[in-house]
Design an enzyme around this catalytic site. Structure first.
Site, PDB file in Angstrom:
ATOM      1  N   CYS A  25       7.052  23.252 -14.527  1.00  0.00           N
ATOM      2  CA  CYS A  25       7.975  24.142 -13.826  1.00  0.00           C
ATOM      3  C   CYS A  25       8.084  23.733 -12.355  1.00  0.00           C
ATOM      4  O   CYS A  25       7.068  23.479 -11.703  1.00  0.00           O
ATOM      5  CB  CYS A  25       7.503  25.581 -13.945  1.00  0.00           C
ATOM      6  SG  CYS A  25       7.283  26.130 -15.659  1.00  0.00           S
ATOM      7  N   CYS A  28       5.892  25.744  -9.846  1.00  0.00           N
ATOM      8  CA  CYS A  28       4.491  26.022 -10.145  1.00  0.00           C
ATOM      9  C   CYS A  28       3.603  25.636  -8.964  1.00  0.00           C
ATOM     10  O   CYS A  28       3.629  24.509  -8.483  1.00  0.00           O
ATOM     11  CB  CYS A  28       4.035  25.269 -11.387  1.00  0.00           C
ATOM     12  SG  CYS A  28       2.329  25.647 -11.859  1.00  0.00           S
ATOM     13  N   CYS A 293      -9.300  33.364  -4.287  1.00  0.00           N
ATOM     14  CA  CYS A 293      -8.157  33.977  -4.966  1.00  0.00           C
ATOM     15  C   CYS A 293      -7.365  32.872  -5.657  1.00  0.00           C
ATOM     16  O   CYS A 293      -7.420  31.709  -5.247  1.00  0.00           O
ATOM     17  CB  CYS A 293      -7.285  34.708  -3.941  1.00  0.00           C
ATOM     18  SG  CYS A 293      -5.670  35.251  -4.540  1.00  0.00           S
ATOM     19  N   ASP A 294      -6.607  33.244  -6.680  1.00  0.00           N
ATOM     20  CA  ASP A 294      -5.791  32.281  -7.417  1.00  0.00           C
ATOM     21  C   ASP A 294      -4.771  31.595  -6.518  1.00  0.00           C
ATOM     22  O   ASP A 294      -4.399  30.446  -6.753  1.00  0.00           O
ATOM     23  CB  ASP A 294      -5.085  33.013  -8.567  1.00  0.00           C
ATOM     24  CG  ASP A 294      -4.314  32.070  -9.463  1.00  0.00           C
ATOM     25  OD1 ASP A 294      -4.807  30.958  -9.714  1.00  0.00           O
ATOM     26  OD2 ASP A 294      -3.220  32.442  -9.924  1.00  0.00           O
ATOM     27  N   CYS A 348       0.903  40.303   0.096  1.00  0.00           N
ATOM     28  CA  CYS A 348      -0.057  39.210  -0.111  1.00  0.00           C
ATOM     29  C   CYS A 348      -0.222  38.355   1.151  1.00  0.00           C
ATOM     30  O   CYS A 348       0.768  37.907   1.739  1.00  0.00           O
ATOM     31  CB  CYS A 348       0.404  38.329  -1.263  1.00  0.00           C
ATOM     32  SG  CYS A 348      -0.779  37.021  -1.665  1.00  0.00           S
TER      33      CYS A 348
END
Length: 406
Positions: A25, A28, A293-294, A348
């Site tokens: 993608c 991504c 964190c991701d 975020c």
């Protein structure tokens, strides 16, 4: 300041196959993380590491319920036998705790066997799908450049056939963000009742190791073309909210709207981006490396490795506690003085690379869009808060709208 970090559940998203994926993608943010591990030939979690993680993760919890989240890359590129082994180990080390599993997939590799496993073991499946075919295939293609929508829909039909509980994770970008109703109607047409909208915001900053996306700490980097604009995001949310609040409250569950209502009534939101603090949800790579964190899988946010430090040491250590406090402590005065701070908490930190009107750093790129949405939704949120505090169903908002009370 977080005075009792152990009072909250500890979440660690797990990457059993790292950044390996059968799709490529365009937007991504994770595929390029494989460049952090060029010296490792196979990006797969070993059985020994899997057992160590499951045992330690369960034993580290202070709550009776334990949630495992399996993420990728593409999680289904590990064989079904891997996840059967997961179940065996979870049962071995549960010690009376309730164990739940959720798994994220692009849906293209689902078959009857996978779906039967998920249904039998009550796994929640998150499927990445970006709306109707034209929208989805704009950016979500395989490594040969072919579209993926048809295979994703085949996977969704299999999930429905086997009665698997699933929800949609939909990325909102510069293309589909202009068509909010087409986007939302698609999910209603396929009877998807649980939807998570994620605005895509990334910046370009080439690194020597081959990575090209900017770290959250970098400023003045070029915005990626696929990123949604603040104006698009605000219009997108307001347009869908209008239909949802008039027709779909209690029938369709949109994570951002539910989380906004949670903040409005003083409860914990169901999405970390709108929470007051960060730091309780880390991510572990296939080799045991743990990051804050991701969205912060960058060398400067590595907490350590499970082979060298315990999960408790890493997730409750000073570095992670400092990371968690950063969300509040880094807010510019423009945010601190905003009437809707309670609703977004600065959103975020990865998106807080703009400067406020005063020149202070830390303003969220999507601030204008969120402010538009909160202002638009406020009368309805106020009404639902009143209903909630009176212990009546917030869904009564639809009747109030019809009566002209809102």
């Amino acid at each position: 300041m977080i005075t009792a970090p152990f009072a909250r559940p500890m979440y660690i998203m797990t990457k059993p196959i790292g950044a390996v994926c059968n799709l490529a993608c365009d937007y991504c943010y994770y595929l390029e993380k494989s460049n952090l591990y060029k010296d490792i030939s196979k990006h797969i979690m070993s059985d020994a590491l899997l057992e160590k993680f499951i045992r330690e993760y369960i034993q580290s919890q202070t709550m009776p319920q334990v949630l495992f989240t399996w993420h990728g890359g593409e999680t289904l590129m590990r064989p079904l036998s891997f996840y059967k082994r997961v179940m065996e180990l979870q049962k071995r080390y549960a010690e009376g705790r309730t164990i739940d599993n959720c798994i994220q997939t692009n849906g293209t590799l689902l078959n009857d066997e996978w779906c039967e496993f998920f249904r039998t073991n009550n796994w929640l499946v998150g499927v990445s799908i970006d709306g109707p075919q034209e929208f989805h295939d704009e950016y979500r293609k395989n490594r040969q450049g072919r579209p993926s929508f048809v295979k994703v829909m085949q996977g969704i039909r299999l999930l429905n056939k086997h009665g698997v509980e699933w929800n949609a994770l939909a990325v909102v970008n510069d293309f589909n963000g202009d068509y909010p109703l087409d986007f939302y109607h698609f999910f209603k047409e396929i009877n998807c009742r649980y939807i998570q909208f994620t605005p895509i915001v990334e910046r370009i900053s080439p690194h020597a190791d081959g990575r090209h996306l900017a770290s959250p700490l970098e400023e003045n980097e070029k915005l990626a073309d696929f990123s949604i604009s603040p104006e698009q995001w605000g219009n997108f949310l307001c347009t869908i909210f209008d239909e949802w609040v008039r027709n779909d409250v209690g029938n369709y569950f949109i994570q951002l709207f539910d989380s906004t209502l949670a903040n409005w009534v003083g409860e914990q939101p169901g999405v970390c981006t709108l929470g007051k603090w960060c730091g309780h949800a880390g991510v572990m790579e296939f080799n045991g490396d743990v990051y804050s964190c991701d969205h912060f899988v960058f060398p400067e946010f590595k907490l350590g490795n499970i082979h060298e430090k315990t999960l408790v040491e890493m997730m409750y250590g000073e570095k992670q506690q400092r990371f968690g406090r950063m969300k509040q402590e880094g807010l510019p005065s423009q945010c601190r003085e905003c009437e809707y701070l309670f609703a977004c908490n600065g959103e975020c930190p990865k998106n807080r690379f703009m400067r406020a009107a005063s020149g202070e750093p830390g303003l969220n790129y999507l601030c204008k869009g969120y402010h538009q949405f909160f202002k638009h939704a406020a009368p309805y949120m106020d009404y639902m808060k009143k209903e909630y505090l009176a212990q009546r169903a917030p869904a009564n908002v639809m009747e109030a709208i019809k009566k002209g009370e809102i």
